[in-house]
Design a protein around this motif. Structure first.
Motif, mmCIF file in Angstrom:
data_model
loop_
_atom_site.group_PDB
_atom_site.id
_atom_site.type_symbol
_atom_site.label_atom_id
_atom_site.label_comp_id
_atom_site.label_asym_id
_atom_site.label_seq_id
_atom_site.Cartn_x
_atom_site.Cartn_y
_atom_site.Cartn_z
ATOM 1 N N ALA A 92 -27.228 24.643 -26.132
ATOM 2 C CA ALA A 92 -25.982 23.904 -26.316
ATOM 3 C C ALA A 92 -25.950 22.625 -25.479
ATOM 4 N N ILE A 93 -26.856 22.510 -24.503
ATOM 5 C CA ILE A 93 -26.912 21.319 -23.655
ATOM 6 C C ILE A 93 -27.716 20.252 -24.384
ATOM 7 N N ILE A 94 -27.021 19.218 -24.867
ATOM 8 C CA ILE A 94 -27.690 18.219 -25.712
ATOM 9 C C ILE A 94 -27.955 16.921 -24.955
ATOM 10 N N GLY A 95 -27.570 16.854 -23.698
ATOM 11 C CA GLY A 95 -27.826 15.661 -22.907
ATOM 12 C C GLY A 95 -27.539 15.917 -21.443
ATOM 13 N N SER A 96 -28.022 15.040 -20.585
ATOM 14 C CA SER A 96 -27.773 15.172 -19.147
ATOM 15 C C SER A 96 -27.927 13.808 -18.500
ATOM 16 N N PHE A 97 -27.408 13.719 -17.262
ATOM 17 C CA PHE A 97 -27.568 12.501 -16.483
ATOM 18 C C PHE A 97 -27.734 12.903 -15.027
ATOM 19 N N PRO A 98 -28.822 12.445 -14.379
ATOM 20 C CA PRO A 98 -29.063 12.876 -13.000
ATOM 21 C C PRO A 98 -28.104 12.205 -12.015
ATOM 22 N N LEU A 99 -27.380 13.016 -11.279
ATOM 23 C CA LEU A 99 -26.463 12.520 -10.257
ATOM 24 C C LEU A 99 -26.580 13.416 -9.036
ATOM 25 N N GLU A 100 -26.618 12.825 -7.868
ATOM 26 C CA GLU A 100 -26.675 13.609 -6.646
ATOM 27 C C GLU A 100 -25.272 13.833 -6.107
ATOM 28 N N GLY A 101 -25.095 14.979 -5.453
ATOM 29 C CA GLY A 101 -23.826 15.245 -4.791
ATOM 30 C C GLY A 101 -23.004 16.326 -5.450
ATOM 31 N N ILE A 102 -21.873 16.600 -4.830
ATOM 32 C CA ILE A 102 -20.917 17.604 -5.299
ATOM 33 C C ILE A 102 -19.735 16.883 -5.927
ATOM 34 N N PHE A 103 -19.350 17.314 -7.121
ATOM 35 C CA PHE A 103 -18.281 16.646 -7.856
ATOM 36 C C PHE A 103 -17.040 17.529 -7.911
ATOM 37 N N HIS A 104 -15.905 16.922 -7.584
ATOM 38 C CA HIS A 104 -14.653 17.674 -7.503
ATOM 39 C C HIS A 104 -13.800 17.559 -8.764
ATOM 40 N N ALA A 105 -13.849 16.424 -9.427
ATOM 41 C CA ALA A 105 -12.950 16.197 -10.561
ATOM 42 C C ALA A 105 -13.565 15.175 -11.501
ATOM 43 N N SER A 106 -13.052 15.167 -12.735
ATOM 44 C CA SER A 106 -13.501 14.187 -13.724
ATOM 45 C C SER A 106 -12.351 13.860 -14.659
ATOM 46 N N LEU A 107 -12.468 12.717 -15.310
ATOM 47 C CA LEU A 107 -11.425 12.291 -16.238
ATOM 48 C C LEU A 107 -12.051 11.453 -17.332
ATOM 49 N N LEU A 108 -11.676 11.714 -18.576
ATOM 50 C CA LEU A 108 -12.158 10.966 -19.730
ATOM 51 C C LEU A 108 -11.097 9.975 -20.188
ATOM 52 N N HIS A 109 -11.537 8.750 -20.460
ATOM 53 C CA HIS A 109 -10.628 7.757 -21.034
ATOM 54 C C HIS A 109 -11.444 6.829 -21.914
ATOM 55 N N ASP A 110 -11.076 6.776 -23.188
ATOM 56 C CA ASP A 110 -11.841 6.019 -24.178
ATOM 57 C C ASP A 110 -13.300 6.492 -24.154
ATOM 58 N N ASP A 111 -14.246 5.578 -23.962
ATOM 59 C CA ASP A 111 -15.662 5.946 -23.968
ATOM 60 C C ASP A 111 -16.223 6.061 -22.557
ATOM 61 N N PHE A 112 -15.362 6.380 -21.596
ATOM 62 C CA PHE A 112 -15.806 6.370 -20.207
ATOM 63 C C PHE A 112 -15.409 7.658 -19.494
ATOM 64 N N LEU A 113 -16.313 8.112 -18.652
ATOM 65 C CA LEU A 113 -16.091 9.307 -17.852
ATOM 66 C C LEU A 113 -16.047 8.889 -16.386
ATOM 67 N N TYR A 114 -14.977 9.289 -15.699
ATOM 68 C CA TYR A 114 -14.801 8.965 -14.288
ATOM 69 C C TYR A 114 -15.029 10.240 -13.485
ATOM 70 N N LEU A 115 -15.976 10.187 -12.552
ATOM 71 C CA LEU A 115 -16.373 11.364 -11.771
ATOM 72 C C LEU A 115 -16.045 11.156 -10.299
#
Length: 706
Positions: free
Chosen positions: A80-103
């Motif tokens: 079911a995982i069709i994509g990924s993006f390498p990011l370092e660190g611990i993420f607390h929250a996210s928000l989607l708006h239009d075509d953008f994801l804020y982490l």
């Protein structure tokens, strides 16, 4: 002369180091010199009736005569995982708006990704680098970022996903969450309570109200003009926001447990607690009505809202998907990541966790975790013991539970309410280590009708073992105690080893094997005078140094198999107990916690690594056969027949099939082989794992048995 001696000493020192490195680096050197690393092209999916054998014509590289192939039940949602993006660190929250994801990340600020093509996200820009951001709230074209002790940062959404800084709100508090209502910002501020700011003019932000100072306020939720505020204890207070600068307390909701998180979604209030998630109707906002409660969670710590569902981060390892119209949740979704934040579109989930970056998940391809059975316990399952189709579970919160393994007949039965952590068996007696509460003894001559026959409150242990007619008490840093249990009502202490930090202890025949923190593997025997006698000790050499903190040991046919924490599996020849010899070692995913030896296989549980199966037909050349990613594993591990039983802490006991080894492996060339596999005994979706002494690769979900 002095220079010569110094040069000689340096040569001997480094020469010895090189020899050790060469000895331990044999597997690595063999791998590095291999011209063909192991790989396999995914074969065409097969759907078969249970009982039918399957044949795979596999293409790839690195195939040779030591290649082993097996099927294991697919417990993840890798497909079911069709994509990924390498990011370092611990993420607390996210928000989607239009075509953008804020982490929002820990000490990494705010990272903005362009997700117009969900399968190939692109990093657009980073803001507030070095700052910890705990939560993101959007109102119109503004983002409100809660930054802990640094207060609130307000950003304006610009074109193409970029942000413009508006202002910062400093405060003598720790901001964890916020919500804007009619120009007033409500901030959950820890022990400072709920803070209310007038932000109608961002150049003149003013604190206008403090509510519940001294109470720990970390969460809030808003529905219409009502605010739901968890406060100290097991209560949610309800405030009316008709005059937002002066919220009015108008009601409360009493809970049976402390709330961890809460969200409002489509006129429903979801409240996560230790035992699960409760669903309330908000038709009457002043008196929420309990509609449903989903249980059987590991630990429901965080809730996230999507378009149609609410997503639950379960023990920071898996995901549950809840629907208010469905009484039963869709089950446990294992993505092999600790999901700390989830955002959803109509077709995708964007999941981020700890040091594994961002995963993009196709919602339509998600499938519930496959297991044969899950036995829920009220607390935290720690150890288990099985006799004659009866399973005993030591729960470190709830006590001792008994379950008939013909699951349809008898439900879980509590036989002791004393918190329990480990078992040992001698003749017809089951000894239960209950940590500070002592040891309880059960007569299990009729395993379905155990009888408590003794309680020893003054004998305390974390692990237990039996040698001859003696009980061994492992006290962790307190060493080992030898107990004569010939009179079950009057146990007698015979000897103590006080200066050993014991991580695990077992007995095989007349010998005692101790895995210790700083002294490695120790071997003892009990003398005729009922005293401990040390036979030998084995420290792992450089670069392993000492045994890791999570260690277990098992012995079969004079070979000791040590689950050596972060250092994997260590194989030691102990046929001459006064002179143990290291035979081999093999890396295991995660931090090894428990080990069981069955015939020519070693089953190992590991933290972050799940269940691992190692082929030990040649103890000097162990091969990792399978890695089955299950989260939250404790020390309980038993393999009975075709089933593996493991304790998963708050998730109870999970039962999965033993992997099925290939019946025939025909190596045609280094790039081609034909594999014949007999049918597993249980239906389900199975993955193929190909291994040799150096590598292991998995092809997910290649065959479905029905």
């Amino acid at each position: 002369m002095k220079r010569f001696l110094v040069a000689l000493a340096v040569l001997l020192f480094f020469g010895g180091g090189v020899l050790v490195l060469l000895w331990f680096g044999h597997s690595f050197i063999s791998y590095a010199s291999s011209q063909h690393s192991l790989s396999v092209d995914k074969p065409e999916h097969q759907s078969l009736l249970l009982g039918a054998q399957t044949i795979f014509d596999l293409q790839g590289s690195g195939f040779n005569q030591e290649t082993l192939v097996s099927l294991f039940i697919d417990v993840t949602n890798s497909e079911a995982i069709i994509g990924s993006f390498p990011l370092e660190g611990i993420f607390h929250a996210s928000l989607l708006h239009d075509d953008f994801l804020y982490l929002a990340s820990e000490e990494g600020g705010l990272q903005v990704l362009n997700i117009k093509d969900p399968q190939q996200p692109q990093l657009l820009k980073e803001y507030l680098t070095g700052r910890t951001i705990i939560d993101i709230y959007r109102s119109g074209n503004y983002l409100f970022l809660t930054c802990g002790k640094l207060g609130i940062s307000i950003m304006q959404l610009g074109q193409d996903g970029f942000l413009d800084h508006v202002t910062d709100i400093s405060m003598d508090a720790t901001a964890s969450m916020c919500h804007l209502f009619n120009g007033f910002l409500f901030v959950a501020a820890g022990s400072s309570g709920l803070l209310v700011y007038d932000v109608r003019q961002t150049e003149q932000v003013e604190l206008v109200r403090t509510i519940k100072p001294g109470s720990s306020v970390s969460k809030l939720a808003v529905s219409g003009d009502f605010l739901y505020l968890p406060v100290a204890g097991r209560q949610i207070e309800i405030y009316q926001l008709t005059e937002p600068q002066a919220p009015l307390l108008v009601g409360s909701l009493n809970l049976s447990e402390t709330p961890y998180d809460l969200v409002v979604h489509r006129q429903h209030l979801y409240v996560a607690t230790e035992s699960g998630v409760a669903l309330y109707s908000l038709v009457n906002t002043l008196q929420p009505e309990l509609l449903n409660k989903w249980v059987g969670f590991g630990s429901a710590k965080k809730l996230f809202t999507g378009l149609d569902h609410v997503y639950v981060s379960d023990s920071f390892y898996g995901v549950r998907i809840l629907n208010a119209e469905v009484e039963v949740s869709s089950g446990f979704i294992n993505l092999n990541i600790d999901p700390r934040t989830i955002s959803a579109t109509a077709n995708y989930l964007f999941v981020a966790g700890s040091n594994k970056g961002l995963l993009i998940v196709d919602k339509k391809a998600l499938l519930s975790r496959q297991v044969m059975q899950t036995i829920d316990t009220p607390g935290s399952a720690h150890d288990l013991f099985i006799k004659d189709n009866w399973m005993y579970v030591a729960d470190s919160r709830g006590g001792v539970f008994l379950q008939n393994l013909d699951f349809q007949k008898v439900s879980l039965n509590t036989i002791s309410s004393r918190r329990s952590v480990a078992f040992a068996v001698h003749q017809e007696f089951l000894f239960v280590a209950q940590a500070k509460m002592g040891i309880e003894v059960f007569d299990i001559s009729e395993p379905g009708r155990p009888e408590s026959v003794a309680v020893w409150p003054n004998l305390r242990a974390l692990r237990l073992a039996v040698v001859g007619g003696y009980l061994l008490l492992s006290k962790g840093a307190g060493g080992v105690e030898l107990i004569d249990v010939s009179d079950i009502q009057h146990p007698i202490s015979k000897d103590v080893l006080p200066a050993i930090h014991v991580l695990d202890i077992i007995a095989e025949g007349s010998l005692i094997y101790i895995a210790s923190n700083k002294e490695g593997l120790l071997i003892y025997e009990v003398t005729v005078h009922e005293k401990f006698k040390r036979l030998s000790g084995l420290l792992t050499p450089f670069p392993m140094n000492q045994f890791d903190l999570s260690v277990a040991v098992q012995v079969q046919n004079g070979i000791a198999y040590v689950a050596n924490g972060r250092s994997g599996l260590l194989v030691v020849d102990v046929r001459k107990p006064t002179e143990p010899i290291i035979l081999s070692s093999i890396s295991i995913p995660g931090i090894c916690k428990q080990v069981r030896v069955v015939d020519n296989k070693v089953f190992i549980t590991s933290h972050h690594g799940g269940i691992n199966v190692v082929n030990i037909e040649d103890p000097e050349r162990p091969i990792l056969l399978n890695s089955i990613p299950l989260p939250g594993l404790s020390r309980g591990l038993q393999v009975i027949g075709d089933l593996i039983y493991v304790t998963q802490k708050q998730m109870g006991v999970t039962v999965i099939p033993v992997p099925v080894a290939a019946d025939k492996v025909n190596i045609i060339s280094k790039q081609q082989m034909q594999v014949t596999l007999l049918s597993p005994k249980f239906p389900g979706r199975y993955s193929l794992q190909i291994s040799n002494q150096r590598e292991s690769v998995v092809s997910d979900g290649v065959v479905q048995y029905r």
